[in-house]
Design a protein around this motif. Structure first.
Motif, PDB file in Angstrom:
ATOM      1  N   THR A   1      77.878 -47.220  44.363  1.00 54.08           N
ATOM      2  CA  THR A   1      77.729 -46.424  45.587  1.00 54.08           C
ATOM      3  C   THR A   1      77.554 -47.323  46.804  1.00 54.08           C
ATOM      4  O   THR A   1      78.041 -47.005  47.894  1.00 54.08           O
ATOM      5  N   LEU A   2      76.866 -48.455  46.639  1.00 51.16           N
ATOM      6  CA  LEU A   2      76.734 -49.403  47.744  1.00 51.16           C
ATOM      7  C   LEU A   2      78.094 -49.937  48.157  1.00 51.16           C
ATOM      8  O   LEU A   2      78.417 -50.029  49.352  1.00 51.16           O
ATOM      9  N   VAL A   3      78.916 -50.285  47.170  1.00 52.84           N
ATOM     10  CA  VAL A   3      80.249 -50.819  47.463  1.00 52.84           C
ATOM     11  C   VAL A   3      81.103 -49.774  48.168  1.00 52.84           C
ATOM     12  O   VAL A   3      81.809 -50.066  49.138  1.00 52.84           O
ATOM     13  N   VAL A   4      81.033 -48.542  47.696  1.00 53.81           N
ATOM     14  CA  VAL A   4      81.818 -47.466  48.310  1.00 53.81           C
ATOM     15  C   VAL A   4      81.427 -47.274  49.768  1.00 53.81           C
ATOM     16  O   VAL A   4      82.287 -47.146  50.656  1.00 53.81           O
ATOM     17  N   TYR A   5      80.136 -47.271  50.054  1.00 59.58           N
ATOM     18  CA  TYR A   5      79.691 -47.071  51.431  1.00 59.58           C
ATOM     19  C   TYR A   5      80.020 -48.266  52.317  1.00 59.58           C
ATOM     20  O   TYR A   5      80.376 -48.101  53.486  1.00 59.58           O
ATOM     21  N   VAL A   6      79.909 -49.469  51.775  1.00 63.86           N
ATOM     22  CA  VAL A   6      80.225 -50.653  52.580  1.00 63.86           C
ATOM     23  C   VAL A   6      81.709 -50.680  52.936  1.00 63.86           C
ATOM     24  O   VAL A   6      82.101 -50.988  54.072  1.00 63.86           O
ATOM     25  N   LEU A   7      82.562 -50.341  51.964  1.00 62.83           N
ATOM     26  CA  LEU A   7      84.003 -50.421  52.184  1.00 62.83           C
ATOM     27  C   LEU A   7      84.554 -49.232  52.958  1.00 62.83           C
ATOM     28  O   LEU A   7      85.534 -49.374  53.696  1.00 62.83           O
ATOM     29  N   ALA A   8      83.949 -48.068  52.789  1.00 63.35           N
ATOM     30  CA  ALA A   8      84.548 -46.863  53.376  1.00 63.35           C
ATOM     31  C   ALA A   8      83.576 -46.053  54.218  1.00 63.35           C
ATOM     32  O   ALA A   8      83.897 -44.930  54.593  1.00 63.35           O
ATOM     33  N   GLY A   9      82.411 -46.610  54.549  1.00 61.96           N
ATOM     34  CA  GLY A   9      81.423 -45.850  55.306  1.00 61.96           C
ATOM     35  C   GLY A   9      81.917 -45.412  56.666  1.00 61.96           C
ATOM     36  O   GLY A   9      81.701 -44.274  57.085  1.00 61.96           O
ATOM     37  N   ARG A  10      82.623 -46.308  57.374  1.00 56.97           N
ATOM     38  CA  ARG A  10      83.097 -45.943  58.711  1.00 56.97           C
ATOM     39  C   ARG A  10      84.145 -44.839  58.647  1.00 56.97           C
ATOM     40  O   ARG A  10      84.230 -43.995  59.533  1.00 56.97           O
ATOM     41  N   TYR A  11      84.954 -44.831  57.569  1.00 60.88           N
ATOM     42  CA  TYR A  11      85.940 -43.765  57.415  1.00 60.88           C
ATOM     43  C   TYR A  11      85.275 -42.436  57.097  1.00 60.88           C
ATOM     44  O   TYR A  11      85.795 -41.374  57.430  1.00 60.88           O
ATOM     45  N   PHE A  12      84.104 -42.509  56.437  1.00 58.46           N
ATOM     46  CA  PHE A  12      83.342 -41.295  56.143  1.00 58.46           C
ATOM     47  C   PHE A  12      82.916 -40.618  57.439  1.00 58.46           C
ATOM     48  O   PHE A  12      83.066 -39.407  57.610  1.00 58.46           O
TER      49      PHE A  12
END
Length: 291
Positions: free
Chosen positions: A269-280
């Motif tokens: 979940t950390l990796v997902v947020y780091v890589l795609a948080g701004r797109y979220f």
């Protein structure tokens, strides 16, 4: 040009805001710092030193133990098998719930029918149903379907529970999608699925990112459904295994291994947020503006 009193005040307020945010960031990151530092120490260093002290000689042995040798219940094979269980559960559940949610949003906005507002209201109501309320009905349903204590059963549970949220996301996003474009495709002979795959879905990347991050985070971090429906068998997700490691009442409390195991469980979940948080954030704003 000499800055005036007003501009000087705005600069001071901006730096004050940065300072306050910096303090909150440090408070938020403090537990992570303690976890990482502790996971790199030997057990003797953990017992003898300050929790804030850096490891004199960093070691990855706690990480190796957490991954492959620490005991989860009666088995001492680490988290690796349960980590794989979570992947096998999360990826299909996210994909299925996202596709079904997109289809539901498409139908509720572009193929209107009598009572569609009532249907959407019921779906919206489903977003507010607590986890605990569905435990007994879902357990009964899984038993009747023969999916109890299995990975497909957990996939089914998360798809059903997450479908209300994915439908809400896509419905709000598609609500302002140009109807004339859909009607033009109908005139040209495009059918239901062709319009969906060729027109709507390629223009849905922002809301797809939002849905995938939302669902992935909720499903991966879930504990209640995992502990309720996985049983003690081979379908146990990593969150349940982590709980069993940390709350074990026998043996030595290996705090360094526990910290390493917790970080391993949280890494996806950390990796997902780091890589795609701004797109979220972009996807949420796009849906809000369009809806």
């Amino acid at each position: 040009m000499v800055p005036g009193p007003r501009s000087g005040l705005s600069i001071a307020l901006r730096w004050l805001l940065f300072a306050i945010l910096g303090v909150f960031a440090l408070i938020y990151l403090f537990p992570l710092f303690v976890m990482v530092v502790t996971s790199l120490k030997t057990l003797d260093e953990v017992r003898a030193g300050n929790i804030l002290s850096l490891p004199p000689s960093p070691t990855l042995e706690p990480w190796v133990s957490a991954w492959s040798t620490t005991c989860v219940g009666l088995t001492c094979e680490g988290l690796k098998g349960y980590f794989l269980n979570s992947i096998l559960m999360t990826v299909p559940a996210v994909a299925i719930s996202a596709v079904l949610g997109a289809l539901n949003g498409y139908v509720l906005t572009k193929w209107r029918f009598r009572g569609d507002g009532i249907v959407f209201a019921l779906i919206l109501f489903g977003c507010f149903i607590p986890f605990q309320i569905v435990l007994l009905p879902m357990a009964r349903t899984l038993g009747l379907l023969g999916l109890a204590s299995s990975t497909p059963g957990l996939i089914f549970v998360h798809v059903v529970y997450g479908l209300c949220f994915t439908t809400l996301f896509f419905r709000n996003y598609y609500a302002a999608f140009p109807n004339d474009l859909v009607k033009s495709a109908m005139i040209d002979g495009a059918g239901f699925f062709r319009i969906f795959w060729r027109i709507l879905l390629p223009n849905s990347i922002p809301i797809i990112v939002v849905t995938v991050i939302w669902q992935f985070t909720n499903i991966w971090n879930d504990f209640l459904f995992g502990v309720s429906f996985a049983g003690g068998g081979g379908a146990m997700p990593v969150t349940v295994a982590l709980n069993n490691i940390v709350n074990s009442s026998t043996g030595v409390k290996e705090y360094n291994v526990h910290m390493a195991a917790a970080i391993i469980a949280a890494l996806p979940t950390l990796v997902v947020y780091v890589l795609a948080g701004r797109y979220f954030v972009r996807g949420l704003m796009a849906g809000a503006v369009k809806g």
